[in-house]
Design an enzyme around this catalytic site. Structure first.
Site, PDB file in Angstrom:
ATOM      1  N   GLY A  48       0.771  -1.240   0.000  1.00 47.72           N
ATOM      2  CA  GLY A  48       0.000   0.000   0.000  1.00 47.72           C
ATOM      3  C   GLY A  48       0.796   1.281   0.000  1.00 47.72           C
ATOM      4  N   TYR A  97      -9.555   4.868 -11.993  1.00 44.59           N
ATOM      5  CA  TYR A  97      -9.317   5.440 -10.647  1.00 44.59           C
ATOM      6  C   TYR A  97      -9.080   6.940 -10.698  1.00 44.59           C
ATOM      7  CZ  TYR A  97      -7.725   0.584 -10.286  1.00 44.59           C
ATOM      8  OH  TYR A  97      -7.603  -0.769 -10.382  1.00 44.59           O
ATOM      9  N   CYS A 117     -13.212   3.586 -28.572  1.00 44.01           N
ATOM     10  CA  CYS A 117     -14.547   4.182 -28.735  1.00 44.01           C
ATOM     11  C   CYS A 117     -15.250   4.313 -27.387  1.00 44.01           C
ATOM     12  CB  CYS A 117     -15.372   3.327 -29.676  1.00 44.01           C
ATOM     13  SG  CYS A 117     -14.530   3.115 -31.234  1.00 44.01           S
TER      14      CYS A 117
HETATM   15  N1  LLP Z   1      -1.374  -7.042  -0.670  1.00 45.13           N
HETATM   16  C1  LLP Z   1      -2.675  -7.186  -0.972  1.00 45.13           C
HETATM   17  C2  LLP Z   1      -3.465  -8.162  -0.223  1.00 45.13           C
HETATM   18  C3  LLP Z   1      -3.271  -6.402  -1.977  1.00 45.13           C
HETATM   19  O1  LLP Z   1      -4.566  -6.534  -2.235  1.00 45.13           O
HETATM   20  C4  LLP Z   1      -2.479  -5.461  -2.696  1.00 45.13           C
HETATM   21  C5  LLP Z   1      -3.065  -4.638  -3.763  1.00 45.13           C
HETATM   22  C6  LLP Z   1      -1.117  -5.369  -2.365  1.00 45.13           C
HETATM   23  C7  LLP Z   1      -0.602  -6.163  -1.353  1.00 45.13           C
HETATM   24  C8  LLP Z   1      -0.201  -4.425  -3.073  1.00 45.13           C
HETATM   25  O2  LLP Z   1      -0.570  -3.098  -2.902  1.00 45.13           O
HETATM   26  P1  LLP Z   1       0.396  -1.919  -3.371  1.00 45.13           P
HETATM   27  O3  LLP Z   1       1.665  -1.980  -2.546  1.00 45.13           O
HETATM   28  O4  LLP Z   1       0.688  -2.117  -4.810  1.00 45.13           O
HETATM   29  O5  LLP Z   1      -0.383  -0.700  -3.116  1.00 45.13           O
HETATM   30  N2  LLP Z   1      -5.025  -1.373  -9.663  1.00 45.13           N
HETATM   31  C9  LLP Z   1      -4.996  -0.383  -8.614  1.00 45.13           C
HETATM   32  C10 LLP Z   1      -4.371  -0.940  -7.347  1.00 45.13           C
HETATM   33  C11 LLP Z   1      -5.031  -2.190  -6.832  1.00 45.13           C
HETATM   34  C12 LLP Z   1      -4.364  -2.745  -5.614  1.00 45.13           C
HETATM   35  C13 LLP Z   1      -4.903  -4.071  -5.266  1.00 45.13           C
HETATM   36  N3  LLP Z   1      -4.271  -4.710  -4.132  1.00 45.13           N
HETATM   37  C14 LLP Z   1      -4.294   0.863  -9.120  1.00 45.13           C
HETATM   38  O6  LLP Z   1      -3.888   0.899 -10.278  1.00 45.13           O
HETATM   39  O7  LLP Z   1      -4.157   1.838  -8.396  1.00 45.13           O
END
Ligand code: LLP
Length: 428
Positions: A239, A332, A358
């Site tokens: 996150g 987003y 489109c």
């Molecule tokens: N762990 C779990 C259980 C998760 O669901 C996620 C992301 C992560 C780790 C990794 O999160 P990060 O460090 O990348 O923030 N497609 C969206 C983001 C979706 C994130 C889903 N889960 C975007 O483009 O912003």
């Protein structure tokens, strides 16, 4: 850091000029800096310093085999969300014994595949899933390592589609129900072995406070589960947010900086300084699951301008990448900086940069003031290394773009551009 800078007026990835890559490989084209990926991995590793820890890279952010191979060689663990991602990790030389398997809807086939490969842990999201895991493990005559994802009900203060740690989100199990569930598992499900505890409150967090709040809230629970059920790890999730409103080392920097004066980076050292002391005395192995932090600013999407259209209300610059190649702005309201490949000190212009799909949602920016570019010019959409290619689709029957991995002065094709035949392979 990122490795996209102007050298002699040309935008480079490390020591490779992006214009040369666009000309040689065509557009749209994803380009990744291998050394940026490794730098981010090592920075986070250092920030967690004294803790017994592992960084389980969230494969979903960018699952290209070459990216996974780099991280596997650096010693990364992997957080996967499907059998397909496990397959990729194995193909890239990653160790299944260093994989955690997340997600609310694991199928029987995926569970069996992961059990056969002896993954480190299933991160379970419901009591029903834990019971089912026990059933499948019993059938196979094995024991399934498991952790439960606790939903701490903490507001991550991020976009609603990527916030996961509130009670109204589908993820995890309510904080109050966890203790009873571990007791139930010990009583009723002999083929699961409770190995850890997991949480993840959301993605693209730009402040440290929600992380600290969640760790403080869940720590006593982790302590209790360690004492009562001998769990060995606690994954505090991913996150960590990145800077999307970036500036390159160029004369254009002021324009980009002015665009969003509130945008500031989440310092990884400050993150470590805030979180590590809270975890030190626990005696648990600490896992983290970063995706975006590792790869986000390590990638760009190159796209060529096809046409310019000036209407009564707006100027549209139409480029050859679309929302099928990079969906974050459409899904987003994601912001990606636009950089010209040649350093450009002309008067900035206000325009929409749109793709060929489109759909009215097919835009990369609207009414943005940016350095001017013309049909034929290639531009870079920055910070596209995470949730870029992996979310691309064949919508409008468009081939998936190629991906390039750069290491210093070398660039290799990490994935070929799809051909028209690839588009229909598998159909009758
Ligand atoms: N762990 C779990 C259980 C998760 O669901 C996620 C992301 C992560 C780790 C990794 O999160 P990060 O460090 O990348 O923030 N497609 C969206 C983001 C979706 C994130 C889903 N889960 C975007 O483009 O912003």
């Amino acid at each position: 850091m990122h490795a996209f800078t102007y050298i002699n007026g040309q935008l480079h990835c490390e020591n490779v000029a992006l214009q040369g890559l666009a000309d040689a490989h065509g557009t749209p084209l994803y380009v990744y800096s291998g050394n940026t990926i490794l730098d981010h991995y090592h920075r986070l590793d250092r920030a967690l310093g004294g803790l017994d820890h592992a960084i389980a890279y969230a494969v979903k952010a960018n699952s290209n085999l070459s990216v996974l191979r780099l991280l596997a060689q650096a010693g990364a663990w992997f957080d996967i969300v499907s059998g397909g991602e496990l397959f990729r990790v194995i193909k890239a030389g990653g160790n299944p014994a260093h994989c955690t398997f997340a997600g609310v809807g694991k199928t029987r086939d995926e569970i069996i595949y992961a059990l056969q490969n002896n993954i480190y842990c299933f991160n379970v999201e419901s009591a029903a899933e834990l019971a089912y895991l026990n059933e499948v493990a019993a059938e196979l005559g094995v024991f399934a390592p498991a952790a439960v994802r606790v939903n701490p009900n903490v507001d991550a203060k991020t976009h609603k589609y990527i916030s996961t740690g509130k009670s109204e989100n589908k993820f995890g199990i309510d904080f109050e129900a966890i203790e009873a569930l571990y007791d139930q598992a010990a009583r009723e499900w002999p083929h699961v072995r409770m190995r850890g505890l997991q949480m993840h409150i959301g993605s693209q967090l730009t402040s440290i406070a929600p992380f600290v709040e969640a760790v403080r809230k869940v720590k006593p629970l982790a302590q209790l589960l360690k004492e009562r059920h001998q769990i060995e790890f606690w994954s505090i999730g991913g996150g960590i947010g990145i800077v999307y409103h970036d500036s390159l080392a160029s004369g254009q920097a002021s324009w980009w900086a002015n665009h969003d004066p509130d945008s500031k980076p989440l310092s990884i050292d400050e993150y470590g300084a805030a979180v590590v002391p809270l975890l030190e005395d626990l005696g648990l192995k600490i896992l983290m699951e970063p995706g975006r932090y590792i790869v986000g600013n390590a990638g760009v999407l190159l796209t060529r301008c096809l046409y310019e259209k000036k209407g009564n209300a707006k100027t549209f610059k139409i480029v050859d990448a679309g929302m099928n190649d990079l969906i974050r702005p459409a899904l987003y309201e994601g912001h990606h900086e636009i950089a010209t490949l040649q350093e450009n000190n002309s008067t900035p212009v206000k325009a929409d940069v749109v793709g060929p799909i489109c759909e009215s949602g097919d835009f990369f920016c609207q009414d943005r003031v940016m350095p001017d570019f013309k049909p034929g010019d290639v531009i870079a959409l920055l910070s596209a290394g995470a949730y870029g290619f992996v979310m691309a689709s064949n919508y409008n029957t468009r081939p998936l773009p190629a991906e390039i991995l750069v290491d210093g002065s070398e660039a290799v094709v990490a994935r070929k551009r799809q051909t028209l035949d690839d588009l229909i392979a598998g159909e009758i």
